[in-house]
Motif scaffolding. Structure first.
Motif, PDB file in Angstrom:
ATOM      1  N   ALA A   1       0.840  -1.203   0.000  1.00 42.23           N
ATOM      2  CA  ALA A   1       0.000   0.000   0.000  1.00 42.23           C
ATOM      3  C   ALA A   1       0.872   1.248   0.000  1.00 42.23           C
ATOM      4  O   ALA A   1       2.079   1.195   0.279  1.00 42.23           O
ATOM      5  CB  ALA A   1      -0.895  -0.005   1.232  1.00 42.23           C
ATOM      6  N   SER A   2       0.243   2.367  -0.323  1.00 42.87           N
ATOM      7  CA  SER A   2       0.934   3.647  -0.190  1.00 42.87           C
ATOM      8  C   SER A   2      -0.017   4.639   0.459  1.00 42.87           C
ATOM      9  O   SER A   2      -1.236   4.419   0.491  1.00 42.87           O
ATOM     10  CB  SER A   2       1.402   4.164  -1.548  1.00 42.87           C
ATOM     11  N   ASP A   3       0.549   5.707   0.994  1.00 42.46           N
ATOM     12  CA  ASP A   3      -0.246   6.763   1.627  1.00 42.46           C
ATOM     13  C   ASP A   3      -1.149   6.228   2.747  1.00 42.46           C
ATOM     14  O   ASP A   3      -2.345   6.518   2.801  1.00 42.46           O
ATOM     15  CB  ASP A   3      -1.083   7.513   0.590  1.00 42.46           C
ATOM     16  N   VAL A   4      -0.575   5.444   3.614  1.00 34.69           N
ATOM     17  CA  VAL A   4      -1.308   4.944   4.784  1.00 34.69           C
ATOM     18  C   VAL A   4      -0.766   5.659   6.017  1.00 34.69           C
ATOM     19  O   VAL A   4       0.449   5.833   6.161  1.00 34.69           O
ATOM     20  CB  VAL A   4      -1.137   3.422   4.955  1.00 34.69           C
ATOM     21  N   SER A   5      -1.684   6.075   6.888  1.00 35.40           N
ATOM     22  CA  SER A   5      -1.250   6.728   8.121  1.00 35.40           C
ATOM     23  C   SER A   5      -1.938   6.064   9.306  1.00 35.40           C
ATOM     24  O   SER A   5      -3.155   5.894   9.319  1.00 35.40           O
ATOM     25  CB  SER A   5      -1.614   8.215   8.055  1.00 35.40           C
ATOM     26  N   VAL A   6      -1.139   5.661  10.285  1.00 32.66           N
ATOM     27  CA  VAL A   6      -1.682   5.058  11.519  1.00 32.66           C
ATOM     28  C   VAL A   6      -1.178   5.888  12.685  1.00 32.66           C
ATOM     29  O   VAL A   6       0.033   5.980  12.912  1.00 32.66           O
ATOM     30  CB  VAL A   6      -1.245   3.585  11.667  1.00 32.66           C
ATOM     31  N   THR A   7      -2.081   6.514  13.410  1.00 31.57           N
ATOM     32  CA  THR A   7      -1.641   7.379  14.513  1.00 31.57           C
ATOM     33  C   THR A   7      -2.468   7.154  15.775  1.00 31.57           C
ATOM     34  O   THR A   7      -3.661   6.877  15.724  1.00 31.57           O
ATOM     35  CB  THR A   7      -1.756   8.882  14.134  1.00 31.57           C
ATOM     36  N   GLY A   8      -1.768   7.280  16.905  1.00 32.93           N
ATOM     37  CA  GLY A   8      -2.431   7.322  18.210  1.00 32.93           C
ATOM     38  C   GLY A   8      -3.042   6.028  18.695  1.00 32.93           C
ATOM     39  O   GLY A   8      -3.946   6.046  19.515  1.00 32.93           O
ATOM     40  N   LEU A   9      -2.541   4.889  18.225  1.00 29.21           N
ATOM     41  CA  LEU A   9      -3.066   3.597  18.670  1.00 29.21           C
ATOM     42  C   LEU A   9      -2.016   2.857  19.479  1.00 29.21           C
ATOM     43  O   LEU A   9      -0.823   3.155  19.386  1.00 29.21           O
ATOM     44  CB  LEU A   9      -3.446   2.747  17.452  1.00 29.21           C
ATOM     45  N   SER A  10      -2.448   1.877  20.257  1.00 26.75           N
ATOM     46  CA  SER A  10      -1.469   0.968  20.859  1.00 26.75           C
ATOM     47  C   SER A  10      -1.766  -0.438  20.365  1.00 26.75           C
ATOM     48  O   SER A  10      -2.922  -0.779  20.113  1.00 26.75           O
ATOM     49  CB  SER A  10      -1.497   1.056  22.383  1.00 26.75           C
ATOM     50  N   ALA A  11      -0.714  -1.217  20.200  1.00 22.97           N
ATOM     51  CA  ALA A  11      -0.867  -2.582  19.693  1.00 22.97           C
ATOM     52  C   ALA A  11      -0.034  -3.523  20.544  1.00 22.97           C
ATOM     53  O   ALA A  11       1.126  -3.230  20.859  1.00 22.97           O
ATOM     54  CB  ALA A  11      -0.421  -2.645  18.234  1.00 22.97           C
ATOM     55  N   THR A  12      -0.628  -4.634  20.908  1.00 15.31           N
ATOM     56  CA  THR A  12       0.057  -5.555  21.809  1.00 15.31           C
ATOM     57  C   THR A  12      -0.353  -7.000  21.522  1.00 15.31           C
ATOM     58  O   THR A  12      -1.337  -7.257  20.829  1.00 15.31           O
ATOM     59  CB  THR A  12      -0.259  -5.173  23.279  1.00 15.31           C
ATOM     60  N   GLY A  13       0.433  -7.930  22.042  1.00 13.17           N
ATOM     61  CA  GLY A  13       0.041  -9.338  22.051  1.00 13.17           C
ATOM     62  C   GLY A  13       0.357 -10.135  20.803  1.00 13.17           C
ATOM     63  O   GLY A  13      -0.102 -11.272  20.675  1.00 13.17           O
ATOM     64  N   SER A  14       1.163  -9.593  19.875  1.00 14.02           N
ATOM     65  CA  SER A  14       1.524 -10.357  18.679  1.00 14.02           C
ATOM     66  C   SER A  14       2.950 -10.890  18.830  1.00 14.02           C
ATOM     67  O   SER A  14       3.850 -10.158  19.232  1.00 14.02           O
ATOM     68  CB  SER A  14       1.449  -9.470  17.435  1.00 14.02           C
ATOM     69  N   SER A  15       3.159 -12.133  18.488  1.00 14.01           N
ATOM     70  CA  SER A  15       4.523 -12.677  18.548  1.00 14.01           C
ATOM     71  C   SER A  15       5.343 -12.244  17.332  1.00 14.01           C
ATOM     72  O   SER A  15       6.538 -12.491  17.265  1.00 14.01           O
ATOM     73  CB  SER A  15       4.480 -14.198  18.651  1.00 14.01           C
ATOM     74  N   VAL A  16       4.703 -11.620  16.352  1.00 14.04           N
ATOM     75  CA  VAL A  16       5.415 -11.138  15.150  1.00 14.04           C
ATOM     76  C   VAL A  16       5.780  -9.659  15.339  1.00 14.04           C
ATOM     77  O   VAL A  16       6.953  -9.322  15.467  1.00 14.04           O
ATOM     78  CB  VAL A  16       4.553 -11.329  13.884  1.00 14.04           C
ATOM     79  N   ALA A  17       4.789  -8.790  15.337  1.00 13.64           N
ATOM     80  CA  ALA A  17       5.055  -7.352  15.485  1.00 13.64           C
ATOM     81  C   ALA A  17       3.773  -6.602  15.854  1.00 13.64           C
ATOM     82  O   ALA A  17       2.673  -7.024  15.478  1.00 13.64           O
ATOM     83  CB  ALA A  17       5.615  -6.785  14.186  1.00 13.64           C
ATOM     84  N   GLY A  18       3.981  -5.516  16.548  1.00  6.58           N
ATOM     85  CA  GLY A  18       2.848  -4.626  16.824  1.00  6.58           C
ATOM     86  C   GLY A  18       2.332  -4.036  15.524  1.00  6.58           C
ATOM     87  O   GLY A  18       1.138  -4.056  15.240  1.00  6.58           O
ATOM     88  N   ALA A  19       3.265  -3.517  14.716  1.00  7.50           N
ATOM     89  CA  ALA A  19       2.915  -3.015  13.379  1.00  7.50           C
ATOM     90  C   ALA A  19       3.940  -3.532  12.381  1.00  7.50           C
ATOM     91  O   ALA A  19       5.144  -3.353  12.591  1.00  7.50           O
ATOM     92  CB  ALA A  19       2.899  -1.495  13.370  1.00  7.50           C
ATOM     93  N   LEU A  20       3.468  -4.182  11.352  1.00 12.42           N
ATOM     94  CA  LEU A  20       4.359  -4.694  10.301  1.00 12.42           C
ATOM     95  C   LEU A  20       4.007  -4.005   8.989  1.00 12.42           C
ATOM     96  O   LEU A  20       2.849  -4.011   8.574  1.00 12.42           O
ATOM     97  CB  LEU A  20       4.225  -6.207  10.180  1.00 12.42           C
TER      98      LEU A  20
END
Lengths: 271, 126
Positions: A92-111
């Motif tokens: 994808a392009s032009d994606v924005s992710v702001t102000g969130l928390s991510a937890t509990g993944s054995s891979v990554a919070g954000a990939l």
């Protein structure tokens, strides 16, 4: 004059559809899950997530804005399937992710993989395999995120270029704070990478990166650069002045304290 | 000027303040201990014991605070136990009054100062 006016009208008319399409979708009021909103969103829509814990794995494959309304402390994505990233941005392009928390993944919070112009800003990634992971991603901005207490790295980058990593905090990760691997021409500036179990910032086989103004304190190694050429490394802090000044001041105060106590006790007991 | 501000700012953190007080008292205790070796005055003994006891108490408080703040970890337990071990060995040697053992007490005192330097180092806010 009439011709110029009609050209202007046509130009404005061409802009209208794109503006009209950019809608705002609300979670959980309109859509129960973030993924439902992502699926329903048209390119360049905005998804606003209100406070709550969302147990799901979010996959984004189109340009859009995903942001929380109340900040990462009260808006959490918990990975439903542990061996998938909590948030995945792919192709994808032009994606924005702001102000969130991510937890509990054995891979990554954000990939983020095979993407361009992605913005991750002011998010919190804790207790994942990696906080953030970027694969083959370019011209993206990673700013003001907190990535802590992850099993491996706060930020992992592989085969990614021309990204700007600034003002992030990577602390208490079990391996490295930042691991930059096979990635060229990135700017890694003004980050705090402290208290990680192994390296603060590790740069491996990566060239032409700018690594400036970072604080890497109390890691086993501050900044490690291996098999890499042409990187600009300047104005990073690994031992601040306070680490030297404070012990000297305290020992001096200890000596003064001894003389003061001795004189007071002498006066009391009149030796 | 910014260095001074940074120094003052460090003391606004409770753990840093406590560790700093511990370091000051440990230094005072160490100097009075060295003076006791030269001449056993009652004042030096009072300073040595008083400061030593308070710094030992601060050490225990810091250990408890550390586990409360960062949770239990094996390396944390090993570190704090090692510090406690040095303190106890030092006390045991002093109380044994064995002349050969007492010869090495000043070395243990220096080790305690090094330990306090490390305690201060890990409590400097980042």
């Amino acid at each position: 004059m009439t011709k110029a006016f009609s050209i202007l009208l046509v130009f404005i008319a061409s802009l209208v559809p794109s503006i009209a399409c950019a809608a705002t979708l609300y979670v959980p009021e309109r859509f129960k899950t973030i993924q439902e909103a992502v699926n329903a969103a048209m390119p360049y829509d905005t998804i606003v997530v209100n406070s709550g814990v969302f147990v799901e794995n979010v996959l984004i494959e189109k340009p859009l804005i995903l942001r929380s309304n109340t900040g990462p402390a009260s808006t959490q994505i918990q990975a439903a399937i542990q061996n998938k990233p909590a948030i995945k941005i792919s192709n994808a392009s032009d994606v924005s992710v702001t102000g969130l928390s991510a937890t509990g993944s054995s891979v990554a919070g954000a990939l983020v993989s095979n993407s361009t112009k992605v913005t991750l800003a002011n998010n919190q990634f804790t207790n994942n395999g990696n906080g953030m992971a970027l694969y083959s991603t370019s011209y993206s901005t990673i700013r003001g995120n907190v990535s802590s207490s992850n099993a491996q790295y706060g930020l992992y980058m592989e085969k990614s270029s021309h990204n700007r990593i600034e003002l992030n905090s990577a602390t208490l990760n079990k391996d490295k704070g930042f691991f930059i691997s096979y990635s060229d021409d990135n700017e890694i500036v003004n980050n705090s990478v402290n208290l990680n179990s192994w390296d603060g910032i590790m740069v491996f086989s990566s060239h032409g990166n700018k690594i400036t103004g970072n604080r890497t304190l109390r890691n086993t190694y501050g900044i490690v650069i291996s098999e890499s050429d042409g990187n600009e490394v300047a104005e990073n802090t690994t031992i601040p002045n306070l680490f030297l000044i404070l012990p000297i001041v305290l020992i001096y105060f200890g000596m003064v304290s001894y003389f003061v106590q001795r004189n007071i006790l002498k006066a009391i007991y009149k030796e | 000027m910014s260095g001074l501000l940074e120094l003052i700012n460090a003391f606004t953190n409770f753990s840093t303040l406590l560790a700093s007080i511990g370091m000051i008292l440990a230094t005072t205790s160490f100097i009075s201990g060295l003076q006791m070796v030269k001449a056993k005055g009652p004042i030096e003994r009072k300073i040595h014991r008083g400061n030593g006891f308070i710094s030992w108490t601060i050490f225990l408080v810091l250990a408890v605070l550390s586990f409360a703040k960062y949770g239990f970890s094996l390396w944390g337990l090993v570190g704090w136990t090692a510090g406690l071990f040095v303190i106890i060995i030092k006390l045991l040697i002093v109380h044994s009054r064995n002349r050969r053992a007492v010869k090495y007490v000043s070395w243990l005192g220096a080790t305690l100062i090094c330990m306090w330097l490390y305690v201060v180092y890990i409590h400097i806010p980042l």
